[in-house]
Design a protein around this motif. Structure first.
Motif, PDB file in Angstrom:
ATOM      1  N   LEU A 214      -5.546   1.686  -7.663  1.00  0.00           N
ATOM      2  CA  LEU A 214      -6.664   2.198  -6.880  1.00  0.00           C
ATOM      3  C   LEU A 214      -7.865   2.556  -7.749  1.00  0.00           C
ATOM      4  CD1 LEU A 214      -4.738   4.402  -4.291  1.00  0.00           C
ATOM      5  CD2 LEU A 214      -5.736   2.136  -3.949  1.00  0.00           C
TER       6      LEU A 214
ATOM      7  N   ARG B  42       1.202   4.759  -0.069  1.00  0.00           N
ATOM      8  CA  ARG B  42       1.970   5.962   0.261  1.00  0.00           C
ATOM      9  C   ARG B  42       3.180   5.637   1.132  1.00  0.00           C
ATOM     10  NH1 ARG B  42      -1.958   8.310   2.277  1.00  0.00           N
ATOM     11  NH2 ARG B  42      -1.593   7.968   4.511  1.00  0.00           N
TER      12      ARG B  42
ATOM     13  N   GLU C 177      -4.581   3.155   0.314  1.00  0.00           N
ATOM     14  CA  GLU C 177      -3.946   4.450   0.048  1.00  0.00           C
ATOM     15  C   GLU C 177      -2.771   4.669   1.006  1.00  0.00           C
ATOM     16  OE1 GLU C 177      -7.921   6.892  -1.535  1.00  0.00           O
ATOM     17  OE2 GLU C 177      -7.247   7.074   0.558  1.00  0.00           O
TER      18      GLU C 177
END
Length: 552
Positions: free
Chosen positions: A98, A361, A357
């Motif tokens: 990221l 996750r 994201e």
């Protein structure tokens, strides 16, 4: 037996509908046509498989089975003949650094933002500073076929309904010139240059927000860019697709017959701005990594939905703000919005950041991408393959369950629609050309595919699913169509391939996502809301029955 595992050899079909929940961030990154509710597919995966089970989706489309399967710790293979579908699916689940992605966004902004925003400069009516407009509004202009005078369609009165496309009538207009009052459809008249009729800004200096009539400076800038854009593209070595749009396609209509190439869906200004972005991504070498470069192309592809001539406004929807291309057709409104591509890029990059994201996750390292079925059956957890599911890269009796959402007859012509995006992203990825739709399972007279061809293609896919599926296991799908003959085709294709629809709970109505029942697609006349969950079990021998061709 562990609490979280089931005896898949003695499993009963799912016996209840599931609450269909709105899309999560991973599905909001890039549009895909007719993407199904994630919560429904998550429940199907939980019911028909165990952690570590191998799941096949032979029509993976927008990637819901693949994403939810990996979230639940399954192994998944997603197959689709459409390369845009497999590209989107791969981008949804691929792991990425990221921080590297953030740096790539910043480098692209430094290289491209000013070049793009300079094309959209206007004067804020409150602080009198030059600022980039958020969007401009344009009107089609035609020559009245009766009196020969110029008619701007935003001023003309629509007097009769015509074919309804995307919930908007492509009807007749009345000439407003004195002594004429002729009525005609715009497609019957000679087209003239579009007219700039509005400007919208959110001033970054004084925060004024509003729209106003264009000034002579606004009109002059637009005309100057239109006159020079082709030369500038050539002079600066910018790239954009030049693929022709086949004139025999099912989705060609009188209102878009003047579009000959995919780049003509954009104003000259938006084409130039998109060429700046596309060329930067296409020619970037070395750093960043391949996965990050692919995600830059993914963001750009997603932004194209907002920067074309199919974007329009309706004061009753979205607070009067522009409505991005949302229909399953190439409908061109007579009054359209020219959105600043930098605004679209910025918004899509934020959506992709949020989506990645979320996937990092939720999938949490479960995605180990393989390139072959051997890798998938050993250490890899996912295989995303572009090709026809009539010949799957899997050994016999290796799959625990098939969970899919097959094409719905003529409801959505995926390849024709996805070529809008693929003309750009395919070129960026070095895969030029239109999508090969030879084996696409659709009903389309122009593609010489009727119900018989549709049924045959589905049969060939289902036969392969039967080959790779373990004995007694389930092929489950969501499906809807208002035509009995289409239902007949899919049921007979599954039957002939060696599947039996469960006698109890084999067909369950699945209500739609409540928030999405007022979309452009669902508001179309005759649209069907919701799906049916169909549970077919693999059998070695089918009982015979008489084929039903017609029913009231």
């Amino acid at each position: 037996m562990a609490d979280d595992t089931k005896d898949l050899d003695n499993l009963k079909p799912i016996d209840h509908a599931v609450v269909a929940k709105p899309h999560t961030p991973v599905y909001k990154m890039h549009r895909y046509f007719a993407r199904r509710p994630w919560s429904v597919f998550r429940s199907l995966i939980e019911h028909y498989s165990n952690p570590g089970s191998l799941i096949l989706d032979p029509f993976c489309g927008g990637g819901v089975t693949v994403v939810e399967g990996l979230r639940l710790g399954r192994k998944v293979i997603g197959v689709d003949i459409n390369p845009l579908a497999t590209f989107i699916t791969r981008m949804e689940v691929i792991d990425v650094d990221l921080d590297e992605l953030k740096n790539a966004f910043e480098e692209l902004e430094a290289a491209c933002r000013t070049k793009i925003e300079d094309l959209y400069l206007t004067t804020c009516p409150k602080c009198s500073q030059q600022v980039p407009a958020d969007w401009f509004e344009w009107s089609n202009v035609v020559e009245c076929k009766e009196c020969g005078r110029t008619v701007a369609l935003h001023k003309a009165q629509r007097v009769a309904k015509g074919e309804k496309i995307a919930g908007v009538s492509a009807g007749k207009y009345r000439c407003y010139h004195e002594g004429c009052k002729a009525e005609w459809r715009p497609s019957e008249c000679k087209r003239l240059d579009d007219a700039l009729i509005g400007v919208h800004v959110i001033c970054p200096k004084c925060r004024h927000k509003g729209e106003f009539a264009p000034t002579q400076t606004d009109v002059g800038l637009a005309h100057s860019i239109t006159a020079s854009s082709r030369d500038r593209i050539k002079r600066e070595g910018l790239w954009h697709p030049t693929l022709d749009m086949p004139d025999w396609w099912d989705l060609r209509r009188p209102y878009n017959a003047h579009i000959k190439r995919f780049d003509q869906f954009f104003t000259p200004r938006n084409l130039l701005a998109n060429a700046v972005l596309g060329t930067y991504i296409k020619t970037s070498k070395g750093q960043p990594s391949q996965s990050v470069r692919d995600l830059l192309g993914f963001v750009f592809s997603a932004s194209l939905r907002f920067t074309n001539k199919m974007v329009f406004r309706n004061k009753g929807w979205q607070g009067g703000n522009p409505i991005e291309w949302a229909s399953s057709t190439y409908w061109l409104p007579e009054v359209f919005c020219e959105i600043n591509p930098w605004q679209a890029w910025r918004n899509r990059s934020r959506a992709v950041k949020s989506g990645k994201e979320y996937s990092r996750r939720e999938i949490n390292g479960n995605c180990v991408m393989g390139e072959t079925s051997e890798e998938l059956l050993q250490t890899a957890t996912s295989l995303i393959w572009t090709g026809s599911s009539t010949k799957l890269p899997l050994p016999a009796n290796s799959v625990d369950t098939v969970i899919t959402d097959p094409p719905y007859g003529n409801n959505v012509l995926y390849a024709e629609l996805c070529n809008f995006y693929w003309a750009w992203v395919g070129g960026i990825l070095g895969r030029n050309g239109l999508i090969d739709d030879t084996d696409e399972a659709v009903v389309s007279k122009e593609h010489k595919k009727g119900l018989a061809e549709y049924r045959t293609l589905l049969y060939e896919v289902f036969r392969e699913c039967h080959r790779v599926l373990k004995p007694g296991r389930w092929m489950v799908m969501t499906f809807h169509n208002k035509e009995f003959k289409v239902w007949n085709a899919i049921h007979l294709a599954a039957h002939d391939a060696g599947f039996r629809l469960a006698e109890h709970d084999g067909m369950i109505y699945q209500p739609p996502i409540a928030n999405y029942t007022q979309t452009i697609q669902t508001r179309r006349s005759g649209s069907m809301l919701g799906d049916f969950i169909l549970s077919f079990q693999k059998v070695e021998r089918q009982p015979g029955f008489r084929q039903i061709e017609h029913a009231e």
